[in-house]
Scaffold this motif. Structure first.
Motif, PDB file in Angstrom:
ATOM      1  N   PRO A 283       0.640  -1.297  -0.086  1.00  0.00           N
ATOM      2  CA  PRO A 283       0.016   0.043   0.002  1.00  0.00           C
ATOM      3  C   PRO A 283       0.759   1.389  -0.121  1.00  0.00           C
ATOM      4  O   PRO A 283       0.321   2.337  -0.320  1.00  0.00           O
ATOM      5  N   ASP A 284       2.051   1.152   0.479  1.00  0.00           N
ATOM      6  CA  ASP A 284       3.108   2.523   0.446  1.00  0.00           C
ATOM      7  C   ASP A 284       4.082   2.468  -0.645  1.00  0.00           C
ATOM      8  O   ASP A 284       5.082   3.220  -0.458  1.00  0.00           O
ATOM      9  N   TYR A 285       3.591   1.724  -1.900  1.00  0.00           N
ATOM     10  CA  TYR A 285       4.627   1.826  -2.940  1.00  0.00           C
ATOM     11  C   TYR A 285       4.983   3.322  -3.348  1.00  0.00           C
ATOM     12  O   TYR A 285       4.125   3.896  -3.484  1.00  0.00           O
ATOM     13  N   TRP A 286       6.249   3.491  -3.605  1.00  0.00           N
ATOM     14  CA  TRP A 286       6.807   4.926  -3.872  1.00  0.00           C
ATOM     15  C   TRP A 286       6.330   5.327  -5.036  1.00  0.00           C
ATOM     16  O   TRP A 286       6.078   6.458  -5.382  1.00  0.00           O
ATOM     17  N   ARG A 287       5.897   4.510  -6.347  1.00  0.00           N
ATOM     18  CA  ARG A 287       5.589   4.850  -7.506  1.00  0.00           C
ATOM     19  C   ARG A 287       3.879   4.974  -7.647  1.00  0.00           C
ATOM     20  O   ARG A 287       3.340   5.199  -8.350  1.00  0.00           O
ATOM     21  N   GLY A 288       3.249   4.553  -6.344  1.00  0.00           N
ATOM     22  CA  GLY A 288       1.800   4.493  -6.258  1.00  0.00           C
ATOM     23  C   GLY A 288       1.272   3.046  -5.953  1.00  0.00           C
ATOM     24  O   GLY A 288       1.705   2.084  -6.511  1.00  0.00           O
ATOM     25  N   ALA A 289       0.338   2.848  -5.323  1.00  0.00           N
ATOM     26  CA  ALA A 289      -0.220   1.553  -4.957  1.00  0.00           C
ATOM     27  C   ALA A 289      -1.014   0.872  -6.282  1.00  0.00           C
ATOM     28  O   ALA A 289      -1.506   1.763  -7.318  1.00  0.00           O
ATOM     29  N   THR A 290      -0.727  -0.579  -6.464  1.00  0.00           N
ATOM     30  CA  THR A 290      -1.268  -0.957  -7.611  1.00  0.00           C
ATOM     31  C   THR A 290      -2.880  -1.267  -7.432  1.00  0.00           C
ATOM     32  O   THR A 290      -3.499  -1.048  -6.432  1.00  0.00           O
ATOM     33  N   ALA A 291      -3.378  -1.182  -8.841  1.00  0.00           N
ATOM     34  CA  ALA A 291      -4.764  -1.313  -8.617  1.00  0.00           C
ATOM     35  C   ALA A 291      -5.152  -2.821  -8.180  1.00  0.00           C
ATOM     36  O   ALA A 291      -6.242  -2.986  -7.615  1.00  0.00           O
ATOM     37  N   MET A 292      -4.586  -4.024  -8.615  1.00  0.00           N
ATOM     38  CA  MET A 292      -4.580  -5.153  -8.014  1.00  0.00           C
ATOM     39  C   MET A 292      -4.402  -5.478  -6.472  1.00  0.00           C
ATOM     40  O   MET A 292      -3.075  -5.159  -6.269  1.00  0.00           O
ATOM     41  N   GLU A 293      -5.161  -5.779  -5.841  1.00  0.00           N
ATOM     42  CA  GLU A 293      -5.156  -5.939  -4.294  1.00  0.00           C
ATOM     43  C   GLU A 293      -4.204  -7.353  -3.930  1.00  0.00           C
ATOM     44  O   GLU A 293      -3.569  -7.518  -3.156  1.00  0.00           O
ATOM     45  N   GLN A 294      -4.319  -8.285  -5.009  1.00  0.00           N
ATOM     46  CA  GLN A 294      -3.861  -9.381  -4.947  1.00  0.00           C
ATOM     47  C   GLN A 294      -3.246  -9.890  -6.205  1.00  0.00           C
ATOM     48  O   GLN A 294      -3.790  -9.821  -7.186  1.00  0.00           O
ATOM     49  N   LEU A 295      -1.842 -10.596  -6.209  1.00  0.00           N
ATOM     50  CA  LEU A 295      -1.547 -11.174  -7.467  1.00  0.00           C
ATOM     51  C   LEU A 295      -1.156 -12.628  -7.188  1.00  0.00           C
ATOM     52  O   LEU A 295      -0.382 -12.912  -6.144  1.00  0.00           O
ATOM     53  N   VAL A 296      -1.674 -13.618  -7.841  1.00  0.00           N
ATOM     54  CA  VAL A 296      -1.306 -15.141  -7.730  1.00  0.00           C
ATOM     55  C   VAL A 296      -0.569 -15.485  -8.865  1.00  0.00           C
ATOM     56  O   VAL A 296      -0.962 -15.463  -9.984  1.00  0.00           O
ATOM     57  N   PHE A 297       0.443 -16.398  -8.651  1.00  0.00           N
ATOM     58  CA  PHE A 297       0.981 -17.142  -9.596  1.00  0.00           C
ATOM     59  C   PHE A 297       0.721 -18.496  -9.538  1.00  0.00           C
ATOM     60  O   PHE A 297       0.961 -19.332  -8.511  1.00  0.00           O
ATOM     61  N   ASP A 298      -0.237 -19.083 -10.410  1.00  0.00           N
ATOM     62  CA  ASP A 298      -0.884 -20.309 -10.593  1.00  0.00           C
ATOM     63  C   ASP A 298       0.469 -21.042 -11.028  1.00  0.00           C
ATOM     64  O   ASP A 298       0.799 -20.880 -12.430  1.00  0.00           O
ATOM     65  N   ILE A 299       1.029 -22.367 -10.693  1.00  0.00           N
ATOM     66  CA  ILE A 299       1.995 -23.254 -11.077  1.00  0.00           C
ATOM     67  C   ILE A 299       1.525 -24.083 -11.769  1.00  0.00           C
ATOM     68  O   ILE A 299       1.013 -25.203 -11.352  1.00  0.00           O
ATOM     69  N   VAL A 300       1.648 -23.915 -13.257  1.00  0.00           N
ATOM     70  CA  VAL A 300       0.849 -25.209 -14.246  1.00  0.00           C
ATOM     71  C   VAL A 300       2.052 -25.477 -15.210  1.00  0.00           C
ATOM     72  O   VAL A 300       2.066 -24.749 -16.248  1.00  0.00           O
ATOM     73  N   PRO A 301       2.708 -26.303 -14.991  1.00  0.00           N
ATOM     74  CA  PRO A 301       3.809 -26.727 -15.964  1.00  0.00           C
ATOM     75  C   PRO A 301       3.411 -27.234 -17.348  1.00  0.00           C
ATOM     76  O   PRO A 301       3.998 -26.945 -18.258  1.00  0.00           O
ATOM     77  N   ASN A 302       2.191 -27.880 -17.336  1.00  0.00           N
ATOM     78  CA  ASN A 302       1.605 -28.343 -18.627  1.00  0.00           C
ATOM     79  C   ASN A 302       1.106 -27.269 -19.602  1.00  0.00           C
ATOM     80  O   ASN A 302       0.029 -26.435 -19.074  1.00  0.00           O
ATOM     81  N   ASN A 303       1.659 -27.102 -20.707  1.00  0.00           N
ATOM     82  CA  ASN A 303       1.217 -25.846 -21.685  1.00  0.00           C
ATOM     83  C   ASN A 303      -0.352 -26.047 -21.768  1.00  0.00           C
ATOM     84  O   ASN A 303      -0.961 -24.897 -21.679  1.00  0.00           O
ATOM     85  N   ALA A 304      -0.833 -27.203 -22.243  1.00  0.00           N
ATOM     86  CA  ALA A 304      -2.334 -27.458 -22.687  1.00  0.00           C
ATOM     87  C   ALA A 304      -3.254 -26.813 -21.212  1.00  0.00           C
ATOM     88  O   ALA A 304      -4.330 -26.322 -21.405  1.00  0.00           O
ATOM     89  N   LYS A 305      -2.899 -27.172 -20.260  1.00  0.00           N
ATOM     90  CA  LYS A 305      -3.683 -26.669 -18.911  1.00  0.00           C
ATOM     91  C   LYS A 305      -3.600 -25.537 -18.725  1.00  0.00           C
ATOM     92  O   LYS A 305      -4.506 -24.783 -18.326  1.00  0.00           O
ATOM     93  N   ARG A 306      -2.421 -24.644 -19.055  1.00  0.00           N
ATOM     94  CA  ARG A 306      -2.218 -23.234 -18.795  1.00  0.00           C
ATOM     95  C   ARG A 306      -3.308 -22.462 -19.751  1.00  0.00           C
ATOM     96  O   ARG A 306      -3.942 -21.579 -19.477  1.00  0.00           O
TER      97      ARG A 306
END
Length: 540
Positions: free
Chosen positions: A233-256
């Protein structure tokens, strides 16, 4: 994060998904969230400790900032945590003025009491160079990018001149120094957090429970499942619009791709180029494309016979049908590589020959090297898609068929991604299909991290090749700021690489990214990892 079961997709089932472009209604909790489908898990949460593009994409520009940034359009350096800098007349002292009121992350495990100061920069870089630093030996004391460019031999001291001024004192001039400070690996850490971990006797957590100044802060990691960040919330360039960022780990290309089409993922990097036309038919998905400085290559482990013989390496290079690979693997969305440097680099040697397919010439060289009847070898192929090689297994199979024509019996080998990288760093391979994406516009970013003697010691030199003549050429190029003089050394280095052939350049690929149409503010960065700070979602 809720995880939904997925069907294994054939082309028919993928096509059926393409026929449906309805936007499902998102729950309120997801409207301010972004989900990125990643092809692999992070190896660490500290960019100093890795060179893996998969890891860098997840952590570097999301959690951290650097002293300098790189302008994506021009490739020029621009201020980041450092507002300005001065260089001494001899080119050995660099002094940086830091921004005021840059806040570190507040997390469940750390509450900062002050903003960024010069002592944080000193702490960050002394960890790399000072063997007595309390955090230097964590993780084995391995800092692959910095060790490949001989950072400890270059930087004599880092000094806090005041709370907001820091000076780097070098042992010699180095024209790539500022560019290296702008790479994703040069993330600034918190000295105060380090002190807390020392008191708690939990020093290893500095690389697994990160604290930075970036747009997102760490929340959780479930190995091989997901990584979750919350907005800073205190990021010096300004807070992001997204409250949450999730990286979903999906090794299989077709599933991604299935998760993209069902809107379980918002962004998928490195979609298979074979699927681009199919994907583009959907109105709810956009394909982004960019020219990126990268190279896919085939490296030989020169510490093993017969790859320690130049004629064998030259023969293998002639045996490969580059044109067939460009069509079958890249579907024409790549330029055949004449060496390491892409044609967009100011140091590119345009006099290098275009790769030729010459099985007869290859057989002649093998006979001269004492292998008239060929030999057996392994080709290691990455199990993940990267921008420089969208399908390493397919490429390996094509090369396997080519090599059979000259009597070389090739076995295709692959492992799970983290195991693959660990075994690769240990030098267990005969040869490997891998690559490199530039972190800055300086030509040195291709040479020292990939082929210097220092890189051979740290494992990022996948050929294990150490050559004093090559090291001398690239070192001389760093002693002058005159671009014409530097270019002359790099031209000679490229010619020397062609003669010695420790690796074979395959292609310089276009970079692609698939993104849901209701997401904006994400652009492909031609240098380094992806930044998701600007992402916004258009609500239906």
């Amino acid at each position: 994060m809720n995880r939904h079961p997925l069907l294994w997709l054939s082309l028919i089932s993928m096509s059926s998904l393409l026929l449906s472009a309805c936007q499902p209604q998102l729950p309120d909790t997801m409207r301010a969230s972004l989900v990125y489908c990643s092809e692999g898990s992070p190896e660490s949460f500290n960019p100093q400790r890795v060179t893996s593009g998969t890891t860098i994409d997840i952590i570097s520009q999301q959690l951290y900032d650097r002293l300098l940034d790189i302008d994506a359009a021009s490739g020029e350096l621009r201020p980041a945590l450092a507002m300005s800098w001065q260089i001494s007349e001899q080119g050995r002292h660099y002094e940086f003025q830091l921004r005021d009121d840059v806040q570190f992350h507040q997390t469940d495990y750390f509450k900062p009491s002050r903003p960024l100061q010069a002592e944080d920069v000193v702490f960050t870089f002394n960890r790399i160079t000072d063997t007595t630093h309390p955090f230097h030996a964590e993780g084995g004391g391995i800092y692959p990018y910095f060790q490949s460019v001989e950072w400890a031999e270059l930087v004599e001291r880092v000094v806090a001149v005041s709370d907001n001024r820091v000076r780097f004192e070098l042992r010699r001039p180095d024209s790539s120094f500022l560019s290296n400070l702008a790479t994703d690996f040069a993330a600034i850490l918190s000295a105060e957090y380090g002190q807390q971990l020392l008191q708690q006797q939990q020093t290893a957590r500095i690389d697994s429970k990160p604290v930075g100044t970036g747009p997102f802060r760490y929340k959780e990691y479930q190995k091989d499942i997901l990584v979750r960040f919350y907005r800073h919330p205190d990021y010096w360039r300004g807070a992001t619009a997204m409250e949450q960022l999730v990286f979903d780990i999906v090794p299989n290309n077709a599933k991604r791709m299935a998760k993209l089409f069902t809107h379980e993922c918002d962004v998928v990097s490195y979609p298979r180029v074979a699927e681009l036309e199919l994907i583009s038919r959907r109105p709810d998905v956009r394909i982004q494309e960019s020219t990126s400085m990268n190279v896919g290559f085939w490296a030989f482990n020169t510490s093993r016979a017969p790859f320690d013989q130049v004629k064998v390496r030259q023969a293998l290079a002639l045996a490969i049908n580059h044109s067939a690979i460009i069509q079958a693997v890249y579907f024409g969305h790549a330029t055949p590589a004449r060496g390491l440097l892409p044609p967009t680099s100011w140091a590119f040697n345009s006099d290098l020959p275009v790769p030729v397919f010459d099985p007869e010439g290859a057989r002649t060289l093998l006979a001269e090297a004492g292998y008239a009847n060929g030999f057996s070898m392994d080709i290691w192929a990455m199990p993940v898609q990267r921008l420089y090689n969208p399908n390493a297994l397919k490429m390996a199979e094509l090369m396997q068929a080519d090599l059979a024509q000259i009597g070389v019996r090739a076995n295709v080998i692959s492992y799970e991604w983290n195991s693959f990288r660990r075994k690769l760093s240990a030098g267990e391979h005969d040869s490997v299909l891998i690559g490199w994406a530039a972190d800055n516009a300086d030509p040195d970013n291709f040479f020292r991290p990939l082929l210097s003697c220092a890189a051979a010691q740290t494992g990022s030199n996948r050929a294990g090749w150490c050559d004093a003549n090559f090291d001398r050429l690239i070192s001389q190029a760093l002693l002058t700021a005159d671009q014409r003089q530097r270019r002359s050394f790099y031209l000679a280095a490229q010619q020397y690489l062609l003669e010695q052939q420790p690796l074979v350049g395959i292609a310089h690929s276009q970079r692609f990214q698939a993104i849901n149409a209701n997401i904006s503010g994400i652009e492909i960065n031609p240098y380094g990892g992806i930044s998701l700070a600007g992402a916004t979602r258009q609500l239906p």
